[in-house]
Design a protein around this motif. Structure first.
Motif, PDB file in Angstrom:
ATOM      1  N   GLY A  29      38.030  29.073  51.079  1.00 41.31           N
ATOM      2  CA  GLY A  29      39.254  29.217  51.492  1.00 41.31           C
ATOM      3  C   GLY A  29      40.296  30.973  52.953  1.00 41.31           C
ATOM      4  N   PRO A  30      41.677  30.268  52.786  1.00 38.94           N
ATOM      5  CA  PRO A  30      41.528  31.557  53.377  1.00 38.94           C
ATOM      6  C   PRO A  30      41.902  32.706  52.450  1.00 38.94           C
ATOM      7  N   ALA A  31      42.090  34.114  52.095  1.00 39.80           N
ATOM      8  CA  ALA A  31      41.276  35.490  51.719  1.00 39.80           C
ATOM      9  C   ALA A  31      43.526  35.801  52.397  1.00 39.80           C
ATOM     10  N   LEU A 110      32.424  35.671  40.221  1.00 38.06           N
ATOM     11  CA  LEU A 110      32.086  36.574  41.142  1.00 38.06           C
ATOM     12  C   LEU A 110      33.421  37.067  41.575  1.00 38.06           C
ATOM     13  N   GLY A 111      33.570  38.268  41.720  1.00 38.42           N
ATOM     14  CA  GLY A 111      34.419  39.404  42.435  1.00 38.42           C
ATOM     15  C   GLY A 111      34.109  39.747  43.679  1.00 38.42           C
ATOM     16  N   ALA A 112      34.847  39.128  45.244  1.00 42.48           N
ATOM     17  CA  ALA A 112      34.050  39.706  46.291  1.00 42.48           C
ATOM     18  C   ALA A 112      35.172  41.173  47.131  1.00 42.48           C
ATOM     19  N   GLU A 122      39.558  42.795  51.809  1.00 40.53           N
ATOM     20  CA  GLU A 122      39.800  41.670  51.289  1.00 40.53           C
ATOM     21  C   GLU A 122      39.225  41.370  50.190  1.00 40.53           C
ATOM     22  N   SER A 123      40.048  40.644  48.943  1.00 45.69           N
ATOM     23  CA  SER A 123      39.483  40.174  48.307  1.00 45.69           C
ATOM     24  C   SER A 123      39.380  39.110  47.556  1.00 45.69           C
ATOM     25  N   LYS A 124      38.341  38.335  46.955  1.00 52.14           N
ATOM     26  CA  LYS A 124      38.483  37.493  45.891  1.00 52.14           C
ATOM     27  C   LYS A 124      37.458  36.788  45.519  1.00 52.14           C
TER      28      LYS A 124
END
Length: 131
Positions: A29-31, A110-112, A122-124
């Motif tokens: 999905g979009p960040a 899991l944080g990217a 960007e973080s997700k």
């Protein structure tokens, strides 16, 4: 078959449909700026032991981004197992490889964090489970 016998079947179908839609939303999905960050795992489904996480990065136009910097941290949600952190390794075609160890069954996060070539970040967060 009476109508009341159909109710459990319909209920299961609805629950499965909601689960599949939720799964898609969680894993892609979009960040924040319209860029897209998605995740796949190997093995899939996850199991205790070593695991590979492929983080795919696309820009807001949907083009794969090969020259981003991607870092990650992996934590168990329900128990402090210690954070696993590092930089994901570029694999080409917008894919970045993160490696971790699933030390227990249960929910993990899991944080990217992606730094795009223009310097924006960007973080997700991705919820994954070891059944």
């Amino acid at each position: 078959m009476s109508n009341k016998n159909y109710f459990p079947i319909i209920l299961v179908v609805i629950i499965l449909a909601i689960g599949l839609l939720s799964f898609k939303f969680i894993f892609s999905g979009p960040a924040g700026d319209g860029s897209q960050i998605s995740l796949s795992t190997n093995p899939n489904p996850l199991q205790p032991g070593p695991a590979s996480f492929i983080i795919v990065v696309k820009d807001k136009g949907g083009q794969l981004v090969d020259n981003a910097k991607v870092s990650f941290d992996l934590n168990m949600v329900t128990m402090d197992m210690g954070a696993q952190k590092g930089d994901a390794t570029p694999q080409g075609d917008g894919q970045y490889l993160a490696v971790g160890r699933m030390t227990m069954r249960g929910p993990w996060l899991l944080g990217a964090k992606v730094t795009l070539p223009d310097g924006s970040t960007e973080s997700k967060d991705f919820s994954v489970n070891v059944p």
